[in-house]
Design an enzyme around this catalytic site. Sequence first.
Site, short mmCIF file in Angstrom:
data_model
loop_
_atom_site.label_atom_id
_atom_site.label_comp_id
_atom_site.label_asym_id
_atom_site.label_seq_id
_atom_site.Cartn_x
_atom_site.Cartn_y
_atom_site.Cartn_z
N PHE A 149 0.80 -1.23 0.00
CA PHE A 149 0.00 0.00 0.00
C PHE A 149 0.83 1.28 0.00
O PHE A 149 0.33 2.35 -0.32
CB PHE A 149 -0.95 0.02 1.22
CG PHE A 149 -0.28 0.42 2.50
CD1 PHE A 149 -0.01 1.75 2.78
CD2 PHE A 149 0.11 -0.54 3.44
CE1 PHE A 149 0.63 2.11 3.96
CE2 PHE A 149 0.76 -0.19 4.61
CZ PHE A 149 1.02 1.15 4.87
N GLU A 176 -5.08 -3.86 -2.12
CA GLU A 176 -6.52 -3.57 -2.08
C GLU A 176 -6.80 -2.25 -1.35
O GLU A 176 -7.89 -1.71 -1.44
CB GLU A 176 -7.30 -4.73 -1.44
CG GLU A 176 -6.93 -5.06 0.00
CD GLU A 176 -5.76 -6.02 0.11
OE1 GLU A 176 -4.78 -5.88 -0.64
OE2 GLU A 176 -5.82 -6.93 0.97
N SER A 226 5.00 -6.92 3.49
CA SER A 226 5.54 -7.24 4.82
C SER A 226 6.35 -8.54 4.78
O SER A 226 6.13 -9.39 3.91
CB SER A 226 4.38 -7.40 5.80
OG SER A 226 3.56 -8.47 5.37
N CYS A 281 9.78 1.55 3.69
CA CYS A 281 10.68 0.48 4.11
C CYS A 281 12.10 0.99 4.26
O CYS A 281 12.96 0.29 4.75
CB CYS A 281 10.64 -0.66 3.11
SG CYS A 281 11.24 -0.15 1.50
N GLU A 375 8.84 -3.84 13.15
CA GLU A 375 8.58 -2.73 12.24
C GLU A 375 7.34 -1.98 12.73
O GLU A 375 6.26 -2.56 12.79
CB GLU A 375 8.36 -3.27 10.82
CG GLU A 375 8.17 -2.18 9.80
CD GLU A 375 8.03 -2.72 8.38
OE1 GLU A 375 7.36 -3.74 8.18
OE2 GLU A 375 8.61 -2.09 7.47
P1 NAD Z 1 1.26 -6.69 3.07
O1 NAD Z 1 2.29 -7.74 3.17
O2 NAD Z 1 0.15 -6.68 4.05
O3 NAD Z 1 0.56 -6.72 1.62
C1 NAD Z 1 1.33 -6.78 0.43
C2 NAD Z 1 0.51 -7.50 -0.63
O4 NAD Z 1 0.24 -8.83 -0.21
C3 NAD Z 1 -0.84 -6.85 -0.91
O5 NAD Z 1 -1.04 -6.81 -2.30
C4 NAD Z 1 -1.84 -7.76 -0.20
O6 NAD Z 1 -3.07 -7.83 -0.88
C5 NAD Z 1 -1.16 -9.11 -0.20
N1 NAD Z 1 -1.44 -9.92 0.99
C6 NAD Z 1 -1.72 -9.49 2.25
N2 NAD Z 1 -1.86 -10.53 3.08
C7 NAD Z 1 -1.68 -11.65 2.36
C8 NAD Z 1 -1.68 -13.04 2.67
N3 NAD Z 1 -1.92 -13.49 3.89
N4 NAD Z 1 -1.43 -13.92 1.68
C9 NAD Z 1 -1.19 -13.49 0.43
N5 NAD Z 1 -1.17 -12.18 0.08
C10 NAD Z 1 -1.41 -11.26 1.02
O7 NAD Z 1 2.06 -5.30 3.07
P2 NAD Z 1 1.46 -3.82 3.16
O8 NAD Z 1 0.93 -3.60 4.53
O9 NAD Z 1 0.59 -3.55 1.99
O10 NAD Z 1 2.78 -2.96 2.93
C11 NAD Z 1 3.63 -2.55 3.98
C12 NAD Z 1 4.80 -3.49 4.12
O11 NAD Z 1 5.53 -3.55 2.89
C13 NAD Z 1 5.80 -3.04 5.16
O12 NAD Z 1 6.22 -4.15 5.89
C14 NAD Z 1 6.94 -2.46 4.35
O13 NAD Z 1 8.20 -2.47 4.96
C15 NAD Z 1 6.91 -3.38 3.17
N6 NAD Z 1 7.58 -2.78 2.03
C16 NAD Z 1 8.83 -3.24 1.76
C17 NAD Z 1 9.55 -2.68 0.72
C18 NAD Z 1 10.94 -3.16 0.42
O14 NAD Z 1 11.51 -2.68 -0.51
N7 NAD Z 1 11.51 -4.09 1.18
C19 NAD Z 1 8.98 -1.66 -0.04
C20 NAD Z 1 7.69 -1.23 0.26
C21 NAD Z 1 7.00 -1.80 1.31
#
Ligand code: NAD
Length: 484
Positions: A149, A176, A226, A281, A375
Amino acid sequence: MQFPELHNFIAGAFSSNGLQRFEVFSPLDGSVISTMPLSTKSDLDVAVDAAQKAFSEWSNTTIKERVQVFFRYKTLLEQNLEELATIVHIENGKTMAEARAEVAKSIELTEFACSMPQLVQGEILEVSKGVECRIERKPVGVVASIAPFNFPHMVPHWTIPNALALGNCMILKPSEMVPISASHIAQMLKEAGLPDGVFNVVNGSRETVEAICDHPGIPAVSFVGSTKVAKIVYQRATSNLKRCTALGGAKNHLIVLPDANPDMTAKDAAASMSGCAGQRCMASSAMVGVGAIDHIIEKLCEEARKIKPGENLGSVISKTAKERIERYITEAEQAGAKVLVDGRNANVPGKEGGFYVGPTVIDYVTPDMAIAKEEVFGPVLSILRAKTLEKAIEIENSSNYGNAAGVYTQSGGLARFVMEHASAGMIGVNIGVPVPREPFSFGGWNESRFGVSDITGKSSIEFWTQLKKTTTKWNPEAGINWMS
Ligand code: NAD
């Protein structure tokens, strides 16, 4: 502001008849701004089918022609930057200045993809008389990109321009929580001349991601999100024999030495922890102060107090996120940490429904506290104290994550020591947010990235291509030798 209801984008057209819908909120004020479809496995099947049909022609288009689409697309991004940034601002909650910077980064990523013909020329050598070996980079096929997101426009651009310029077709699954930018990306790529089916958007949540990991027609999955979900996606995709790069969360340490320039350190540290409301991140969320740095902390608090929610600080993504961030602060305080600047219970007049947390600085955090290890993903800086630089490095090294680490000092030797010993993929020396710019690649270590290649830059070329090795002989007089 209201946006039209969203659809999937498959084979160059928007549609989502009959699918269950999910409400999209603006975190700026909590209002519903649109709805999006929750796609099922069969919707993904349709998208993969469309992408497979497009693949044969797209992958056989020369790379010089393919990048022409991205030259045109880059111009469209530039011409529409303000509108695209406004969408990011409304759906994600970051400030307009941050949203403009995000779209500017998408432009830089597109510019890099335009240079692909210069980077993927292959190799050729006459290996024995009249016999030549050549290596070419070929696309992998229909690939998937799953986004988080926090950067609704930029993170999709970590993958789209490079993967497509290299001849792949793609299914993008946006978060989403912020699905509006993705529709505009699709529309604009079409306007730039991208053939139908080369780029598709399939909206959804967990079920859609699981279907991507299981789909036999998708050989490569790129994920950003994440660590918890990165592990699930990496394990599921690779157990289905796909290649996968899965970027996860972060806990980035900023080591501050007493000789650091106080003004620069204070300004940079405050900006790093609070930019994009700490939902980056690459945010430095833990400062490790070595020795006497109280004069720097004092200035840092002054800087933090200048950051005002609803003015130069955006909202966090949801009510749940706000509650989680405030819980970390309260628990740290109860465990003995000292809250120097308190962002709890932030209130923005006229935006009472929004999800705001003010800038927060907490001193005397100890390595065993949850706020030091996990985090937080909010505008919160924990300060840990270390007697020596070796001890500071020990704290940094003990983190499961390894996205970024930084040091503020005027000593080249001490900076060099941190560069050598920090256990992170991206290091900053007197830089608060050490994001490598193109052509340098982006990617962390440890539990901040699973898989072998970085997600952007030259490293991504490995991920989006496979090597074809061909041996040729055209002249019969070359004769036969042991490898003919
Ligand atoms: P998230 O892991 O909740 O969601 C990421 C994606 O995974 C979304 O498209 C979501 O629909 C999907 N998803 C969520 N739960 C799922 C599940 N149980 N099974 C399968 N798919 C699932 O992450 P977020 O909250 O949208 O984003 C924030 C996180 O992203 C933070 O931890 C941040 O550090 C990380 N991030 C990392 C980087 C990097 O370069 N390392 C860059 C941007 C964001």
